[in-house]
Design an enzyme around this catalytic site. Structure first.
Site: not given
Ligand code: GDP
Ligand code: IMO
Ligand code: MG
Length: 430
Positions: A413, A13, A300, A40-41, A298, A16, A222
């Site tokens: 942001g 998270d 919540g 969840g990207h 993914t 990426k 991840q």
């Molecule tokens: P990922 O799994 O690595 O793709 O990251 P996620 O999408 O799960 O979580 C990143 C969250 O941060 C998302 O809701 C993005 O919209 C938000 N986001 C990305 N870059 C920034 C940033 O620089 N600042 C803030 N406040 N939010 C960001």
């Molecule tokens: P993105 O790509 C954050 C965590 C789960 C759990 C562990 C194992 O959005 O960054 P799994 O379902 O993979 O067997 O769960 O890994 N986990 C993540 N945490 N971001 C993710 O993906 C994750 N994918 C799995 O919360 O601790």
């Molecule tokens: Mg994510």
């Protein structure tokens, strides 16, 4: 040659998805190399919010080809829904291909994920319940069904009948009634009909593009410390999110990679169980969660929040041989008068500067902190390094100095425009 791996440098998270979207317009191909819909990207474009679980985050660029690589595990129903949802929001998308070598996630994988978690009791991993671990278990046990098999009706029927018999025995051991072959076979044959056109051998497509000197971006899912081998085992996922996984999961060799960027938040978060020594179980942790809206894309679930762990980040730089860092969510840290960063782990009376591989040792470490000055300003309108407050720049310098890794990009942001590129040379070799 110009190939770039985007890897999560912490526990997932890190944003990426945003970074892959921003750089994806410059690439010919974006390939996701590991994981499944546990990821969840998020990509924000104006008022629109896209959440990609399986589809590579480059799909919004119509001239970029998106590949779901062989290292992935794919829930066909989830993928079809995601494709429909994305198409309903955008009529023009880039082309998509699915590696025939990617494995299929079936309902018994999901059920077993939940049943195994229940059986773990207090030692729950806190998985995403998407069947990821059990699907990779089947791959390693060499009984998994691949996308290339799913789309060949006769082959699929034989293999599915065979595997379901074994899985039903396992489900019954957990006290769960067996799953019925006919209904599932017909359901998955329907998915196969919808996905057949996308399934192919994607490895030659990648190799040819690399040979032609086209830009290829590898999208990690991840994060480094969720890696099966390099992470905080057993509190990890079942695949290889690290940069090395980009080779295994897409079918290229290590010498084909030019650059690796590690995406890291300006602080640390973690979802699910497992040691987290800089975790803030207090008001500041809640402030970061609120200011950063740190709730999982993914599941919540509220993400656990803590100070930036530089010991872990430096280890990540080494494991992934990072060319540069992408520091995200800097804007979230505002209005915290003093920021702490972890620069060492105290364990059994001495200070170490790596993550011990034993989980009990890792759980026992106490962070050694340095304190840096915070800032009050809203960073979201900053468009250059010079626009940032002095204390923010000092914070960034400290990260670079400690990790001995340059910062290539800053994110202040969620929007595309809220990105500051500092070092173009670290992104693409041409
Ligand atoms: P990922 O799994 O690595 O793709 O990251 P996620 O999408 O799960 O979580 C990143 C969250 O941060 C998302 O809701 C993005 O919209 C938000 N986001 C990305 N870059 C920034 C940033 O620089 N600042 C803030 N406040 N939010 C960001
Ligand atoms: P993105 O790509 C954050 C965590 C789960 C759990 C562990 C194992 O959005 O960054 P799994 O379902 O993979 O067997 O769960 O890994 N986990 C993540 N945490 N971001 C993710 O993906 C994750 N994918 C799995 O919360 O601790
Ligand atoms: Mg994510």
């Amino acid at each position: 040659m110009s190939t770039l791996v985007i890897v999560g440098a912490q526990w997932g998270d890190e944003a990426k998805g945003k970074i892959v979207d921003v750089l994806g317009s410059q690439a010919r191909i974006v390939v996701r190399y590991s994981g499944g819909n546990n990821a969840g990207h998020t990509v924000i474009v104006g008022q629109e919010r896209f959440t990609f679980h399986l589809i590579p985050s480059g799909i919004l660029h119509k001239d970029t080809v998106s590949i779901l690589g062989g290292g992935m595990v794919i829930c066909p129903k989830g993928l079809i829904e995601e494709l429909q949802r994305t198409r309903s929001m955008r009529s023009e998308l880039g082309a998509m291909m699915i590696s025939a070598a990617a494995h299929v996630v079936f309902p018994y994988h999901r059920l077993l994920d939940q049943l195994e978690e229940e059986a773990r009791g207090h030692n729950k991993i806190g998985t995403t319940s998407r069947g990821i671990g059990p699907a990779y278990q089947d791959k390693v046990a060499r009984i998994g069904i691949r996308m290339g098999e799913l789309v060949r009706p006769e082959r699929f029927e034989t293999r599915f009948r065979e595997v379901l018999t074994v899985k039903n025995r396992l489900l019954q051991m957990f006290g769960h009634p067996p799953l019925e072959f006919e209904a599932l076979f017909s359901e998955f044959s329907g998915y196969a009909d919808q996905l057949r056109e996308f399934v192919t051998d994607t490895e030659p497509v990648l190799q040819d593009a690399i040979q032609r000197g086209e830009r290829v971006l590898f999208e990690g899912a991840q994060g480094t410390f969720l890696d099966l081998d390099q992470g905080t085992y057993p509190f990890v996922t079942s695949s290889y999110p690290t940069a090395g996984g980009a080779c295994i999961g897409s079918g290229i060799g290590p010498r084909a990679i030019d650059s690796v960027l590690g995406v890291c938040k300006a602080y640390t978060t973690r979802v699910g169980s497992g040691p987290f020594c800089t975790e803030l179980d207090n008001e500041i942790g809640q402030q970061i969660r609120d200011q950063g809206n740190e709730y999982g894309t993914t599941t919540g679930r509220g993400r656990r929040c803590g100070w930036l762990d530089l010991v872990a980040l430096r280890q990540s730089c080494r494991i992934n041989s990072l060319s540069g860092l992408v520091v995200t969510r800097l804007d979230v840290l505002r209005n915290i008068p003093e920021l702490q960063v972890c620069t060492g782990y105290r364990l059994n009376g001495s200070v170490i500067n790596h993550l011990p591989s034993d989980i009990d040792d890792l759980a026992a470490v106490e962070p050694v902190y340095e304190t840096l000055q915070g800032w009050e300003e809203d960073l979201q309108s900053c468009r250059s390094l010079e626009d940032l407050p002095r204390s923010t720049r000092i914070y960034l310098d400290f990260i670079e100095h400690y990790t001995k890794t340059p910062t290539a990009i800053l994110s202040i942001g969620p929007e595309r425009e809220e990105t500051i590129v500092l070092r173009r040379d670290l992104i693409w070799s041409h």
